[in-house]
Every structure is written in C-alpha cells, then in structure tokens.
Design a protein around this motif. Structure first.
Motif, PDB file in Angstrom:
ATOM      1  N   GLY A 517     122.941  49.418  27.036  1.00 33.39           N
ATOM      2  CA  GLY A 517     123.918  50.393  26.201  1.00 33.39           C
ATOM      3  C   GLY A 517     123.961  50.190  24.797  1.00 33.39           C
ATOM      4  N   LYS A 518     125.262  50.214  24.168  1.00 33.92           N
ATOM      5  CA  LYS A 518     125.492  50.526  22.913  1.00 33.92           C
ATOM      6  C   LYS A 518     125.143  49.148  22.133  1.00 33.92           C
ATOM      7  CE  LYS A 518     130.519  49.553  23.562  1.00 33.92           C
ATOM      8  NZ  LYS A 518     131.740  50.123  23.463  1.00 33.92           N
ATOM      9  N   VAL A 519     125.231  48.101  22.564  1.00 33.94           N
ATOM     10  CA  VAL A 519     124.728  46.874  21.880  1.00 33.94           C
ATOM     11  C   VAL A 519     123.518  46.452  21.858  1.00 33.94           C
ATOM     12  CG1 VAL A 519     125.410  44.294  21.901  1.00 33.94           C
ATOM     13  CG2 VAL A 519     127.041  45.868  22.974  1.00 33.94           C
ATOM     14  N   PRO A 520     123.104  46.172  20.579  1.00 33.64           N
ATOM     15  CA  PRO A 520     121.551  46.081  20.337  1.00 33.64           C
ATOM     16  C   PRO A 520     121.142  44.902  21.120  1.00 33.64           C
ATOM     17  CG  PRO A 520     122.735  45.433  18.309  1.00 33.64           C
ATOM     18  CD  PRO A 520     123.681  46.222  19.400  1.00 33.64           C
ATOM     19  N   ALA A 521     120.052  45.086  22.033  1.00 35.52           N
ATOM     20  CA  ALA A 521     119.679  43.765  23.108  1.00 35.52           C
ATOM     21  C   ALA A 521     118.227  43.725  22.693  1.00 35.52           C
ATOM     22  CB  ALA A 521     119.832  44.000  24.272  1.00 35.52           C
ATOM     23  N   ALA A 522     117.542  42.638  21.920  1.00 36.12           N
ATOM     24  CA  ALA A 522     116.065  42.391  21.883  1.00 36.12           C
ATOM     25  C   ALA A 522     115.961  41.742  23.250  1.00 36.12           C
ATOM     26  CB  ALA A 522     116.000  41.482  20.646  1.00 36.12           C
ATOM     27  N   ILE A 523     115.119  41.946  23.910  1.00 36.87           N
ATOM     28  CA  ILE A 523     114.949  41.692  25.434  1.00 36.87           C
ATOM     29  C   ILE A 523     113.372  41.428  25.736  1.00 36.87           C
ATOM     30  CG2 ILE A 523     116.955  42.746  26.369  1.00 36.87           C
ATOM     31  CD1 ILE A 523     115.245  45.103  27.703  1.00 36.87           C
ATOM     32  N   HIS A 524     113.007  40.899  26.884  1.00 35.57           N
ATOM     33  CA  HIS A 524     111.618  40.667  27.096  1.00 35.57           C
ATOM     34  C   HIS A 524     110.985  39.703  26.370  1.00 35.57           C
ATOM     35  CE1 HIS A 524     111.731  44.745  29.561  1.00 35.57           C
ATOM     36  NE2 HIS A 524     112.774  43.801  29.949  1.00 35.57           N
ATOM     37  N   VAL A 525     111.509  39.062  25.489  1.00 36.26           N
ATOM     38  CA  VAL A 525     111.013  37.965  24.295  1.00 36.26           C
ATOM     39  C   VAL A 525     109.902  37.383  24.851  1.00 36.26           C
ATOM     40  CG1 VAL A 525     111.383  36.656  22.539  1.00 36.26           C
ATOM     41  CG2 VAL A 525     112.984  38.423  22.887  1.00 36.26           C
ATOM     42  N   TYR A 526     108.684  37.530  24.365  1.00 36.45           N
ATOM     43  CA  TYR A 526     107.604  36.736  24.987  1.00 36.45           C
ATOM     44  C   TYR A 526     106.965  36.041  23.608  1.00 36.45           C
ATOM     45  CZ  TYR A 526     102.690  36.264  26.530  1.00 36.45           C
ATOM     46  OH  TYR A 526     101.710  35.738  27.193  1.00 36.45           O
ATOM     47  N   PRO A 527     106.366  34.834  23.643  1.00 38.99           N
ATOM     48  CA  PRO A 527     106.377  34.066  24.789  1.00 38.99           C
ATOM     49  C   PRO A 527     107.587  33.398  25.303  1.00 38.99           C
ATOM     50  CG  PRO A 527     104.675  33.274  23.194  1.00 38.99           C
ATOM     51  CD  PRO A 527     105.464  34.182  22.620  1.00 38.99           C
ATOM     52  N   GLU A 528     107.896  33.390  26.507  1.00 36.97           N
ATOM     53  CA  GLU A 528     109.225  33.097  26.886  1.00 36.97           C
ATOM     54  C   GLU A 528     109.502  31.545  26.791  1.00 36.97           C
ATOM     55  OE1 GLU A 528     110.029  32.259  31.368  1.00 36.97           O
ATOM     56  OE2 GLU A 528     108.040  33.422  31.475  1.00 36.97           O
ATOM     57  N   ALA A 529     110.823  31.324  26.683  1.00 31.71           N
ATOM     58  CA  ALA A 529     111.306  29.687  26.308  1.00 31.71           C
ATOM     59  C   ALA A 529     110.598  28.938  27.285  1.00 31.71           C
ATOM     60  CB  ALA A 529     112.724  29.819  26.280  1.00 31.71           C
ATOM     61  N   ALA A 530     110.417  29.140  28.601  1.00 27.61           N
ATOM     62  CA  ALA A 530     109.919  28.264  29.248  1.00 27.61           C
ATOM     63  C   ALA A 530     108.194  27.827  29.148  1.00 27.61           C
ATOM     64  CB  ALA A 530     110.289  28.678  30.987  1.00 27.61           C
ATOM     65  N   GLN A 531     107.900  28.615  28.316  1.00 23.36           N
ATOM     66  CA  GLN A 531     106.462  28.363  28.030  1.00 23.36           C
ATOM     67  C   GLN A 531     106.331  27.647  26.612  1.00 23.36           C
ATOM     68  OE1 GLN A 531     104.986  32.631  28.225  1.00 23.36           O
ATOM     69  NE2 GLN A 531     103.566  31.652  29.614  1.00 23.36           N
ATOM     70  N   GLY A 532     107.438  27.000  26.243  1.00 20.24           N
ATOM     71  CA  GLY A 532     107.531  26.720  24.932  1.00 20.24           C
ATOM     72  C   GLY A 532     107.580  27.595  23.809  1.00 20.24           C
ATOM     73  N   GLY A 533     107.897  28.977  23.989  1.00 18.86           N
ATOM     74  CA  GLY A 533     108.017  29.815  23.038  1.00 18.86           C
ATOM     75  C   GLY A 533     109.011  29.756  22.008  1.00 18.86           C
ATOM     76  N   PRO A 534     108.835  30.823  20.819  1.00 21.67           N
ATOM     77  CA  PRO A 534     109.919  30.271  19.755  1.00 21.67           C
ATOM     78  C   PRO A 534     111.364  30.408  20.162  1.00 21.67           C
ATOM     79  CG  PRO A 534     108.201  31.888  19.447  1.00 21.67           C
ATOM     80  CD  PRO A 534     108.259  31.751  20.665  1.00 21.67           C
ATOM     81  N   LEU A 535     111.760  31.007  21.095  1.00 20.54           N
ATOM     82  CA  LEU A 535     113.353  30.927  21.326  1.00 20.54           C
ATOM     83  C   LEU A 535     113.836  29.256  21.675  1.00 20.54           C
ATOM     84  CD1 LEU A 535     114.081  34.210  23.587  1.00 20.54           C
ATOM     85  CD2 LEU A 535     114.421  33.828  21.103  1.00 20.54           C
ATOM     86  N   ALA A 536     112.754  28.929  22.249  1.00 22.45           N
ATOM     87  CA  ALA A 536     113.066  27.309  22.746  1.00 22.45           C
ATOM     88  C   ALA A 536     113.226  26.488  21.578  1.00 22.45           C
ATOM     89  CB  ALA A 536     111.878  26.920  23.573  1.00 22.45           C
ATOM     90  N   LYS A 537     112.913  26.949  20.170  1.00 23.73           N
ATOM     91  CA  LYS A 537     113.117  26.199  19.115  1.00 23.73           C
ATOM     92  C   LYS A 537     114.321  26.465  18.418  1.00 23.73           C
ATOM     93  CE  LYS A 537     108.278  25.697  17.468  1.00 23.73           C
ATOM     94  NZ  LYS A 537     107.394  25.815  16.385  1.00 23.73           N
ATOM     95  N   LEU A 538     115.044  27.655  18.647  1.00 21.03           N
ATOM     96  CA  LEU A 538     116.422  27.943  18.121  1.00 21.03           C
ATOM     97  C   LEU A 538     117.654  26.832  18.379  1.00 21.03           C
ATOM     98  CD1 LEU A 538     117.040  31.601  18.727  1.00 21.03           C
ATOM     99  CD2 LEU A 538     116.576  30.507  16.533  1.00 21.03           C
ATOM    100  N   LYS A 539     118.465  26.696  17.084  1.00 17.13           N
ATOM    101  CA  LYS A 539     119.313  25.908  17.097  1.00 17.13           C
ATOM    102  C   LYS A 539     120.644  26.682  17.052  1.00 17.13           C
ATOM    103  CE  LYS A 539     116.875  21.756  15.592  1.00 17.13           C
ATOM    104  NZ  LYS A 539     117.008  20.718  14.481  1.00 17.13           N
ATOM    105  N   ASN A 540     121.826  26.323  17.414  1.00 18.29           N
ATOM    106  CA  ASN A 540     123.072  26.844  17.201  1.00 18.29           C
ATOM    107  C   ASN A 540     123.305  26.873  15.712  1.00 18.29           C
ATOM    108  OD1 ASN A 540     124.393  27.804  19.697  1.00 18.29           O
ATOM    109  ND2 ASN A 540     124.420  25.391  20.215  1.00 18.29           N
ATOM    110  N   GLY A 541     123.677  28.195  15.164  1.00 16.92           N
ATOM    111  CA  GLY A 541     123.944  28.404  13.739  1.00 16.92           C
ATOM    112  C   GLY A 541     122.803  28.702  13.172  1.00 16.92           C
ATOM    113  N   ASP A 542     121.439  28.892  13.652  1.00 14.73           N
ATOM    114  CA  ASP A 542     120.402  29.622  12.858  1.00 14.73           C
ATOM    115  C   ASP A 542     120.519  30.880  12.765  1.00 14.73           C
ATOM    116  OD1 ASP A 542     118.663  27.244  12.718  1.00 14.73           O
ATOM    117  OD2 ASP A 542     117.664  27.720  14.653  1.00 14.73           O
ATOM    118  N   ILE A 543     120.250  31.285  11.503  1.00 15.52           N
ATOM    119  CA  ILE A 543     120.602  32.860  11.171  1.00 15.52           C
ATOM    120  C   ILE A 543     119.382  33.884  11.712  1.00 15.52           C
ATOM    121  CG2 ILE A 543     120.948  34.371   9.221  1.00 15.52           C
ATOM    122  CD1 ILE A 543     123.195  32.494   9.664  1.00 15.52           C
ATOM    123  N   VAL A 544     119.678  34.610  12.625  1.00 10.16           N
ATOM    124  CA  VAL A 544     118.817  35.329  13.322  1.00 10.16           C
ATOM    125  C   VAL A 544     119.145  36.815  12.910  1.00 10.16           C
ATOM    126  CG1 VAL A 544     118.087  36.273  15.617  1.00 10.16           C
ATOM    127  CG2 VAL A 544     118.629  33.924  15.249  1.00 10.16           C
TER     128      VAL A 544
END
Length: 608
Positions: A517-544
């Motif tokens: 709906g109305k909230v922007p959602a970046a989804i299906h992000v690939y490579p996924e975190a379980a494969q060691g994808g970039p999302l798995a490197k994120l830390k709380n507070g990182d500016i996205v």
C-alpha cells in the motif's frame, strides 16, 4: 508498436533463443495427431476408464474423440475456490453433449495467504506454487488426455497450474476462473479499522466484524492483489475466454462461460484443424503483454517472481531490468485498492478487461500478433460476454471508461509510468510498488532499525520504539531463509507511523503481498541475507536510502568499511519446524533467488 516495447521484446527473444527452441522441440516430440490414450496398452487404458460411466467408456474405447483433463484447486474453505465445486459436473455434462469426455484428472492444493498472513503457515506459501506445478504434472501424467482445463484463482495457484501445464505444453489448455465476490465493506473503511486496531483504539471484535463484512461471500477477494492480478494476466495472455476474469460466481453468465470453456478446448485439440497447444499461446510476446498489463494496472509485486518463473518454464528468460525498462514506457491506467478506493467489481463496471486491452492495443503497448485460445490476435478480448435469450454471445466492449477515477485511457493516465520499479545499489536489487505511494513518500532516507521477524517488529512498535524517522529492515525472510513469507501484517503498523508524520519505509528480502500500500517497501531484495547478501551486513543506525524516483537502494557507509563487514548469520531453526515447515527443508536448500523466480526448478539444465 511502442519502440520500448519492441526493443525489450527483441532482447527477450534473442536472450531466450536457445532455451525457447529446446522447449518447443520437446513439446513437438510428444504431440500426436490422434488421441494420446491410443498409445496406451489395453491394461493401461482399462485402468484409465474403469470408473467411467458406460457412455464415456465407449467413447474412450473408440479413441476418436477428445478426453479433457480437469485439474482443479477446489476446496470449500477458501472463498475463491469454493465456487469450483460444481464446475466438473458442468464440464462433464457439456462434454457429453459434444460426444467427448472430461475426467477429473487431479486436485492441487490451494492455500490462502489471507488465512496464513503473519502465521507459520505463510512460510509454506511460496513453495506451494512449485508443489502445485508438480501436482499438475502428476495429474496429467497418465497420458490419457488431449487437452486441459485448469480451475484455479489465487496467489500461487494460477502460476503453479500454469507452470505445470507448460510441462505438458503439447496439450491445449484453458484456464477457468471463479470470479470475484460481490463488493462488501468499502476498502477505505476496512483499512481505517485495521489501523485503529494497530493503534489499540478498537478491539478484536470490531476488527473481526470489519474483516467479515469485507470478505463475506464465495469468490475472490475484491481488492487488487495477486489473485485478481492472476486473472488479469491470464486473460491478457490469451488463456481465458474473453471477458471471463471478473464475472461474479453463482451467476448464469459465470456458468455459461464455464460451459463454453469446455466447448472451446475441444475445438483446439490435435484432433481438429485448429490445434492450439499451450506452448504456442505462452510466447515471448504474450509474456511481454503480461508484464505490460501488470505495470499498467499497478498489479501484484508477487508477479515480479511468478512471471519470471512461468516464462522460464516455457524457455523464456525475462529479467527485472526488462520490467524496469517497460515500466518507463507503460502508463498507470487504474486505481483499484490498495492503489485507490475502488475494488475489482468497480473496475469491471468501468469497462474492465475489454476497455483496458482496447486502449493498450491502440497505443501500441501490446503485441497483437499472438496466439490465444480463441484464435489469432487480441481483438476478441476487446469484447465482453453477455447472455442474450439465455445464450452466450460476445459484444463490443466499451470504447470509453465509465469511471475515470477507476480506469483511464492511455491518453489520460494516472501516471506516465507503470506501478512497479526496480531498485538497485550497494544493498542489492529489489522491487518497489509505487502505484499507491504518494510522490512525497517515494524517497526516504533514515537510520535503519533491524529485525529478524515480523513479531519482533510488531513488539517494537507496541513499545513505541519506532516513533521516529526510520527504515524498518526485516531480513532473513528470503526463500532460502524462511520460504519468503509475505509481511503484510506489518502494513498497519507502518501506516500508523507514516500518518504520524514520520519518514518511514520497509526494506526486506521477504514479500509484501499483492496488497502493498501507501508505505514505500523495497522488497524481494536479492541476494538475500541468508546467502550472506548485503542486508546481512547492515547495523542498527546505518543510514539507508530508499529512492523510488532514481531506482536506488543504498546504505551510506564508507566503501572500505562496508567491504570489511562480516555478514550476520541468524539462527533460523525455530522457523524450520512445526506446521509442516520441516517437510520443506530440501526446497529451502535448492530454491533460486527472487530475480530468477524463486523456484526450485532448474529450467536452465532441462535436457542437459
């Protein structure tokens, strides 16, 4: 043709040339100009018709008339599939009138994401598509049949049926829908009550009453999610009868369309001069038409995976880059909830598929040199079915929209570009649905707050920890991690934060459903975190930064620091057992990425 549509199509044809050729050759090798059951031994055939009525048995013995397989997703719990209960009887009766036979070849599972939303069962949802494909193949494996009628409606069911049918691509196939339920509680009111519940301002009783008034009768849910996107795409690909998608269940017109589907499929078997196997219908151009229709209507984000998987099953390679380039050329022509307040019945009343296809054809945005189950080209699909003196006829569809707030011509679009966009950057590649997102919210830059489950995010919301500008990151939700569940449970929480004036967006390797709906959602992000994808490197507070306007998904961390970070490894064992999830361990291990269709099938190595 619009130059962008032509250019992307030629690129897909060139990219797919070897795999498409190999697929067609496989289908042609098993095609036969006589009933397929004629190749069976006497013992095989006796088993195949042992339970038939005497008159059907005699027809099958003669091996001169068609035997049509019925593959159905019927169950009586789910509103969308409950109307299918009486279809086999209608079909069999119609076949006998023609001197042919229909046999119920098999049932396939049909689960509902609406029931499993936010529950453990949702983690089986995406995999159910490939299970359905395999069940369809098993249903057709007896080689008794000359054509197929696929009965199904919802999210994973139609893509699964189609992938399975394409493995028997030498057979003609028509899809037979059930139609949407009548309109219930207005979508705006339903969304309001959901949000009040998320804020703790109304109780469960009020919420259940609102939901029950919305989902209240047999038929498909009326919002424009994956189920209704399925119907629209199947029709524009030429696999439905013209105008069949959005006729309500339990009406005389619905029943007659079902009967006519049975008649029509017998007219296009290899026993006739109009042989139209499904491999001819599902082509590079019909796949491009499906993507165009998805973009023009702001359809379900799930189809950025389903269309890819369906195409690959037919030897066709289409990518998210193709989606993105097409989106730049295809205008947004509808406002159907969650992209507006109207529902699918309002779309139908405004002009429906006949008007939509007409305006897209006139603008050169659809390929007209395609094969359909009713012949060459899409002109027949600019007509609409009606009953006249109790007989089914087709008449010219509307040339103007009856409601410009719901459905518009290409000359007066809601937006110059389509409803889906590709995002890419140092956080990977993903998709975003922007058709319901106000332009002021299409760029969000804020600190990341990271969760590994929906439940953890919901708890943080309830504790007031999200009352600030933030990018909510829910990772380890991809196909290999947890089966890629939909995270639609988060929608009311995110909506509350946005309404409070906070800049908020979602980033996830999971899905967000056809009801994004109305909230922007970046989804299906690939490579996924379980494969060691970039999302798995994120830390709380990182500016996205989620930038739907520029098509970027980035984190503002110095390149050297980012490179040196070690991906987090999550303990997902609690998500891999219970509610049947342990049975899908092997699928989690072999499933491909979202951009490849998130399928367990290795289409690239067929025949190697």
């Amino acid at each position: 043709m619009h130059p962008t549509i032509a250019s992307v199509t030629q690129r897909v044809i060139a990219r797919s040339s070897a795999s498409r050729k190999a697929y067609i050759e496989r289908m042609q090798q098993v095609a036969k100009p006589r009933p397929h059951r004629s190749t069976l031994s006497c013992g095989n055939l006796a088993h195949g018709y042992a339970a038939c009525q005497p008159q059907d048995k005699q027809i099958l013995k003669l091996a001169t008339q068609a035997d049509v397989a019925i593959v159905s997703a019927y169950n009586d719990m789910l509103s969308a599939h409950q109307p299918l209960e009486k279809y086999p009887a209608l079909i069999k009766e119609t076949m006998r009138e023609l001197g042919s036979v229909a046999q119920f070849a098999g049932g396939v599972p049909a689960m509902c994401d609406g029931v499993t939303q936010g529950q453990p069962g949702m983690e089986l949802s995406l995999f159910s598509r490939d299970v359905i494909a395999m069940a369809t193949a098993i249903s057709l494996s007896h080689n008794m049949f000359d054509a197929t009628l696929c009965l199904g409606v919802c999210d994973k069911i139609v893509p699964g049926l189609l992938i399975g049918a394409l493995s028997f691509g030498h057979l003609p196939c028509i899809f037979v829908p059930a139609g949407p339920m009548p309109s219930g509680l207005p979508n705006k009111e339903k969304a309001r009550v959901r949000q009040l519940y998320a804020e703790g301002k109304v109780g469960r009783e009020a919420l259940l009453e609102a939901e029950s008034e919305s989902y209240h009768a047999p038929g498909t849910c009326t919002f424009y999610g994956t189920a209704n996107s399925n119907q629209l795409l199947i029709e524009i690909m030429g696999l439905h009868l013209p105008g069949a998608s959005f006729v309500n269940p339990e009406t005389s017109l619905r029943d007659e369309l079902t009967r006519e589907a049975a008649r029509q499929v017998t007219r296009i078997t290899a026993l006739t001069e109009n042989y139209t196997p499904i491999w001819k219908v599902v082509s590079e151009k019909s796949v491009i038409n499906a993507v165009v229709a998805l973009l023009a209507t702001g359809g379900s984000t799930n189809h950025t995976m389903h269309i890819v998987a369906i195409a690959r099953a037919a030897g066709i390679h289409i990518t998210w880059d193709d989606f993105a380039e097409l989106s730049s050329a295809v205008p947004l022509l509808t406002r159907i909830y969650p992209n507006g307040q109207a529902d699918i019945n309002h779309f139908q009343a405004a002009g429906g598929m006949a008007f939509l296809i007409r305006t897209l054809l006139q603008a050169g945005l659809l390929h007209n040199d395609v094969v359909t189950v009713v012949g060459e080209g899409l002109e027949a699909y600019t007509q609409e079915p009606v009953l006249k003196d109790n007989a089914l006829i087709w008449r010219a569809g509307p040339e103007i929209s009856h409601d410009l707030e719901v459905l518009r011509p290409v000359s007066k679009p809601f937006s110059a570009e389509g409803g889906l966009r590709l995002l890419k950057g140092n956080l990977g590649r993903g998709v975003i649905k922007v058709s319901a997102v106000a332009q002021a919210h299409q760029v969000v830059e804020a600190p990341a707050i990271i969760f590994h489950s929906q439940e953890a995010m919901a708890e943080a919301f309830q504790q007031g920890e999200l009352n600030k500008d933030c990018i909510v990151v829910v990772r380890f939700q991809g196909p290999q991690a947890t089966g890629m569940p939909e995270l639609h449970k988060l929608t009311p929480f995110l909506g509350v934060l946005q309404d409070k004036g906070f800049k908020v967006a979602l980033v996830t390797d999971g899905r967000m459903s056809g009801a994004s709906g109305k909230v922007p959602a970046a989804i299906h992000v690939y490579p996924e975190a379980a494969q060691g994808g970039p999302l798995a490197k994120l830390k709380n507070g990182d500016i996205v930064c989620v930038d739907a306007l520029q098509g970027t998904l980035t984190v503002k961390v110095p390149a050297e620091e980012w490179q040196q970070r070690t991906p987090v490894v999550a303990d997902l064992s609690d998500f891999h057992q219970g509610m049947g999830r342990e049975l899908f361990a092997q699928m989690r291990q072999v499933v491909g990425g979202a951009e490849l269709g998130a399928t367990v099938f290795d289409f690239d190595n067929v025949g190697k």
